[in-house]
Design a protein around this motif. Sequence first.
Motif, PDB file in Angstrom:
ATOM      1  N   PRO A  63       0.831  -1.212   0.000  1.00  0.00           N
ATOM      2  CA  PRO A  63       0.000   0.000   0.000  1.00  0.00           C
ATOM      3  C   PRO A  63       0.863   1.259   0.000  1.00  0.00           C
ATOM      4  O   PRO A  63       1.988   1.232   0.484  1.00  0.00           O
ATOM      5  CB  PRO A  63      -0.795  -0.122   1.304  1.00  0.00           C
ATOM      6  CG  PRO A  63      -0.035  -1.070   2.145  1.00  0.00           C
ATOM      7  CD  PRO A  63       0.726  -1.970   1.237  1.00  0.00           C
ATOM      8  N   PRO A  64       0.336   2.356  -0.535  1.00  0.00           N
ATOM      9  CA  PRO A  64       1.113   3.593  -0.553  1.00  0.00           C
ATOM     10  C   PRO A  64       1.331   4.139   0.857  1.00  0.00           C
ATOM     11  O   PRO A  64       0.556   3.865   1.776  1.00  0.00           O
ATOM     12  CB  PRO A  64       0.261   4.551  -1.388  1.00  0.00           C
ATOM     13  CG  PRO A  64      -1.098   3.971  -1.393  1.00  0.00           C
ATOM     14  CD  PRO A  64      -0.963   2.503  -1.175  1.00  0.00           C
ATOM     15  N   LEU A  65       2.396   4.897   1.007  1.00  0.00           N
ATOM     16  CA  LEU A  65       2.708   5.542   2.274  1.00  0.00           C
ATOM     17  C   LEU A  65       1.917   6.840   2.398  1.00  0.00           C
ATOM     18  O   LEU A  65       1.529   7.440   1.400  1.00  0.00           O
ATOM     19  CB  LEU A  65       4.205   5.849   2.339  1.00  0.00           C
ATOM     20  CG  LEU A  65       5.134   4.653   2.240  1.00  0.00           C
ATOM     21  CD1 LEU A  65       6.573   5.120   2.101  1.00  0.00           C
ATOM     22  CD2 LEU A  65       4.981   3.748   3.433  1.00  0.00           C
ATOM     23  N   ALA A  66       1.697   7.280   3.630  1.00  0.00           N
ATOM     24  CA  ALA A  66       1.068   8.580   3.869  1.00  0.00           C
ATOM     25  C   ALA A  66       2.160   9.638   3.749  1.00  0.00           C
ATOM     26  O   ALA A  66       3.135   9.589   4.497  1.00  0.00           O
ATOM     27  CB  ALA A  66       0.434   8.609   5.258  1.00  0.00           C
ATOM     28  N   PRO A  67       2.049  10.612   2.827  1.00  0.00           N
ATOM     29  CA  PRO A  67       3.123  11.586   2.631  1.00  0.00           C
ATOM     30  C   PRO A  67       3.087  12.740   3.626  1.00  0.00           C
ATOM     31  O   PRO A  67       3.580  13.827   3.345  1.00  0.00           O
ATOM     32  CB  PRO A  67       2.878  12.069   1.201  1.00  0.00           C
ATOM     33  CG  PRO A  67       1.409  11.965   1.045  1.00  0.00           C
ATOM     34  CD  PRO A  67       0.991  10.743   1.836  1.00  0.00           C
ATOM     35  N   HIS A  68       2.496  12.514   4.780  1.00  0.00           N
ATOM     36  CA  HIS A  68       2.398  13.554   5.802  1.00  0.00           C
ATOM     37  C   HIS A  68       2.465  12.894   7.180  1.00  0.00           C
ATOM     38  O   HIS A  68       2.315  11.682   7.311  1.00  0.00           O
ATOM     39  CB  HIS A  68       1.084  14.333   5.649  1.00  0.00           C
ATOM     40  CG  HIS A  68      -0.124  13.441   5.630  1.00  0.00           C
ATOM     41  ND1 HIS A  68      -0.676  12.882   6.772  1.00  0.00           N
ATOM     42  CD2 HIS A  68      -0.874  12.993   4.596  1.00  0.00           C
ATOM     43  CE1 HIS A  68      -1.719  12.148   6.433  1.00  0.00           C
ATOM     44  NE2 HIS A  68      -1.858  12.187   5.118  1.00  0.00           N
ATOM     45  N   ALA A  69       2.690  13.712   8.190  1.00  0.00           N
ATOM     46  CA  ALA A  69       2.716  13.190   9.561  1.00  0.00           C
ATOM     47  C   ALA A  69       1.321  12.711   9.953  1.00  0.00           C
ATOM     48  O   ALA A  69       0.317  13.253   9.507  1.00  0.00           O
ATOM     49  CB  ALA A  69       3.171  14.289  10.520  1.00  0.00           C
ATOM     50  N   VAL A  70       1.250  11.659  10.755  1.00  0.00           N
ATOM     51  CA  VAL A  70      -0.044  11.112  11.170  1.00  0.00           C
ATOM     52  C   VAL A  70      -0.205  11.118  12.690  1.00  0.00           C
ATOM     53  O   VAL A  70      -1.188  10.603  13.208  1.00  0.00           O
ATOM     54  CB  VAL A  70      -0.239   9.674  10.638  1.00  0.00           C
ATOM     55  CG1 VAL A  70      -0.282   9.678   9.128  1.00  0.00           C
ATOM     56  CG2 VAL A  70       0.822   8.741  11.150  1.00  0.00           C
ATOM     57  N   PRO A 130       3.515   6.297   7.699  1.00  0.00           N
ATOM     58  CA  PRO A 130       3.921   7.614   7.205  1.00  0.00           C
ATOM     59  C   PRO A 130       5.257   7.518   6.477  1.00  0.00           C
ATOM     60  O   PRO A 130       6.156   6.804   6.903  1.00  0.00           O
ATOM     61  CB  PRO A 130       4.034   8.458   8.474  1.00  0.00           C
ATOM     62  CG  PRO A 130       4.151   7.491   9.591  1.00  0.00           C
ATOM     63  CD  PRO A 130       3.504   6.226   9.155  1.00  0.00           C
ATOM     64  N   ALA A 131       5.377   8.236   5.367  1.00  0.00           N
ATOM     65  CA  ALA A 131       6.623   8.258   4.610  1.00  0.00           C
ATOM     66  C   ALA A 131       7.656   9.033   5.396  1.00  0.00           C
ATOM     67  O   ALA A 131       7.343  10.017   6.065  1.00  0.00           O
ATOM     68  CB  ALA A 131       6.392   8.903   3.248  1.00  0.00           C
TER      69      ALA A 131
END
Length: 147
Positions: A63-70, A130-131
Amino acid sequence: MKRLALIAASSLVIGLFACATQSIPDTQIGLAKGSAFDTLTPKAYALDGSGAGGTAEAAYLKPPLAPHAVDGYVPITLDKNMCQTCHDKPGAAKKAGDPTATPPSHYTKGADGKQRLAGSRYNCELCHAPAANVPDLVKNTGPKPKR
């Protein structure tokens, strides 16, 4: 016949002895460029979101990474999912700058007939990390996923 067997055996022993005296440099042992004894150390990543960023590109079958802080979105529960405030647009066409919509595979039809997140898909962090803005230790050269 005995003479041929003796010559073959002698050749084999001499060949093995010659190979045993040759050494292989440690830079030729592993798949990595450099010494097999070098320790690759990744850049530190903080869980507070300070290192988050980068691309959300999916790796091969991942799955793709979240390009922001979570860190501001957790804890994620079935009743409280802050990710869905931006990403809850099933089937919506993405325009430049829009957040990626949660794919239809993450939804199920509820008892009332409305679409809702599937019980096994509400916790985004189980699959989408998160990325981090850090370089890859090993570059992924596999095929890109089809979308």
